[in-house]
Scaffold this active site. Structure first.
Site, PDB file in Angstrom:
ATOM      1  CG  ASN A  10      -1.651   1.139   1.308  1.00 36.66           C
ATOM      2  OD1 ASN A  10      -1.842   2.230   0.240  1.00 36.66           O
ATOM      3  ND2 ASN A  10      -2.494   1.370   2.483  1.00 36.66           N
ATOM      4  CD1 TRP A  11       3.791   1.011  -3.040  1.00 34.87           C
ATOM      5  CD2 TRP A  11       3.584   2.253  -5.107  1.00 34.87           C
ATOM      6  NE1 TRP A  11       4.525   0.429  -3.948  1.00 34.87           N
ATOM      7  CE2 TRP A  11       4.262   1.032  -5.200  1.00 34.87           C
ATOM      8  CE3 TRP A  11       3.226   2.822  -6.038  1.00 34.87           C
ATOM      9  CZ2 TRP A  11       4.780   0.833  -6.371  1.00 34.87           C
ATOM     10  CZ3 TRP A  11       3.570   2.776  -7.269  1.00 34.87           C
ATOM     11  CH2 TRP A  11       4.626   1.550  -7.482  1.00 34.87           C
ATOM     12  CG  HIS A  96      -5.828   2.047   5.279  1.00 37.59           C
ATOM     13  ND1 HIS A  96      -5.377   3.012   6.298  1.00 37.59           N
ATOM     14  CD2 HIS A  96      -4.801   1.328   5.306  1.00 37.59           C
ATOM     15  CE1 HIS A  96      -4.098   2.488   6.685  1.00 37.59           C
ATOM     16  NE2 HIS A  96      -3.656   1.943   5.887  1.00 37.59           N
ATOM     17  CD  GLU A 168      -3.229  -2.091   7.690  1.00 36.19           C
ATOM     18  OE1 GLU A 168      -2.248  -2.255   7.065  1.00 36.19           O
ATOM     19  OE2 GLU A 168      -3.946  -0.946   7.355  1.00 36.19           O
ATOM     20  N   GLY A 174       2.629   2.677  10.966  1.00 33.12           N
ATOM     21  CA  GLY A 174       3.521   3.980  10.722  1.00 33.12           C
ATOM     22  C   GLY A 174       4.407   4.203  12.042  1.00 33.12           C
ATOM     23  N   GLY A 232       2.878  -0.662   4.120  1.00 37.87           N
ATOM     24  CA  GLY A 232       3.079   0.499   4.048  1.00 37.87           C
ATOM     25  C   GLY A 232       4.394   0.901   3.804  1.00 37.87           C
ATOM     26  N   GLY A 233       4.897   1.714   4.640  1.00 40.99           N
ATOM     27  CA  GLY A 233       6.345   2.175   4.753  1.00 40.99           C
ATOM     28  C   GLY A 233       7.308   1.325   3.999  1.00 40.99           C
TER      29      GLY A 233
HETATM   30  P1  13P Z   1       3.034   0.694   7.947  1.00 42.25           P
HETATM   31  O1  13P Z   1       3.304  -0.382   7.308  1.00 42.25           O
HETATM   32  O2  13P Z   1       3.739   1.965   7.426  1.00 42.25           O
HETATM   33  O3  13P Z   1       2.969   0.658   9.172  1.00 42.25           O
HETATM   34  O4  13P Z   1       1.704   0.878   7.170  1.00 42.25           O
HETATM   35  C1  13P Z   1       0.759   0.022   7.506  1.00 42.25           C
HETATM   36  C2  13P Z   1      -0.487   0.053   6.492  1.00 42.25           C
HETATM   37  O5  13P Z   1      -1.226   0.855   6.948  1.00 42.25           O
HETATM   38  C3  13P Z   1      -0.767  -0.658   5.404  1.00 42.25           C
HETATM   39  O6  13P Z   1      -2.040  -0.404   4.817  1.00 42.25           O
END
Ligand code: 13P
Length: 250
Positions: A10-11, A96, A168, A174, A232-233
């Site tokens: 997920n960019w 999300h 999540e 994050g 994400g990151g």
């Molecule tokens: P991170 O991997 O940056 O914690 O983000 C997770 C996320 O929200 C994926 O949808």
């Protein structure tokens, strides 16, 4: 039941054309590919078409980060399920926590989006999870149950047969603080049992998301009910993302 691991990038609101070209070049080098794990990229809407062309013949899939619940209409700035199908999406992230929290998406709106995805042959990746206060208050399961119930009520018991769920925890997104493998397994097991009490859940994939990194992917992947990751990151750095995919391919 053996479930094929699914790792989704997920960019979020990151990436531009040149960066995307380099990223996919590096990601799809022969040594980077793994048939044991399904890999899906979710770029921002405006790059879906570009990513689709670059992914051709790679075996990797395309997903969107959101959708509107109507097929068409006067909804300025919104993107319909038809449009996502038209540009080659197979998956779409729904609910999300950033959209729930920052953009006010309610459980009911998320359920309507989930239904729209199913109606249009898109596979929804439904995000659920508690925030820090809710975990501390010991209400994680009731929060997740409420989020699942909203979808069950609108879409019925069989809605999850072809869907993906992503657990999540908001406090892990994050932040660099990942849920421990045991914490993740507890909630994933709860989700599978809860869905199983309504319909079959043995084939349903449940992804973990929240600070997934190369060094915690293997331990998470070893948990019985963790079938992949929503990243994400770390998905923005090809080397790290590939290491996570490798962690889930074992
Ligand atoms: P991170 O991997 O940056 O914690 O983000 C997770 C996320 O929200 C994926 O949808």
């Amino acid at each position: 039941m053996k479930r094929k691991p699914l790792v989704v990038a997920n960019w979020k609101m990151h990436g531009q054309s040149k960066w995307i070209e380099n990223y996919i070049h590096d990601l799809t080098k022969p040594q980077g590919q793994s048939g044991q794990c399904e890999i899906v990229l979710c770029p921002p809407f405006v790059y879906l078409n570009e990513v689709r062309s670059l992914l051709q013949e790679t075996g990797m899939g395309l997903g969107a980060q959101d959708l509107h619940d109507s097929e068409h209409g006067a909804f300025t700035g919104e993107i319909s399920p038809h449009m996502l199908l038209d540009v080659g999406c197979k998956y779409v992230v729904v609910g999300h926590s950033e959209r729930r929290r920052l953009l006010g998406e309610t459980d009911d709106f998320v359920a309507a989006k989930f239904a729209a995805a199913c109606r249009n042959a898109l596979i929804p990746i439904l995000c659920v999870g508690e925030n820090e206060g809710e975990r501390e208050a010991g209400v994680t399961e009731s929060v997740v149950r409420r989020q699942l119930d909203a979808v069950l009520q609108v879409c019925g018991n069989e809605a999850f047969a072809a869907a993906v769920i992503a657990y999540e925890p908001v406090w892990a997104i994050g932040t660099g603080v990942t849920a421990t493998p045991a914490q993740a397994q507890d909630v994933h097991g709860f989700i599978r049992n809860y869905i199983a009490s309504h319909s079959s859940a043995s084939a349903m994939r449940i992804l973990y998301g929240g600070s997934v990194k190369a060094d915690n992917a293997v331990m998470l992947a070893q948990q019985q009910d963790v079938d992949g990751a929503l990243v994400g990151g770390a998905s923005l750095i090809v080397k790290d993302f590939l290491a996570i995919c490798a962690g889930f391919s074992k």
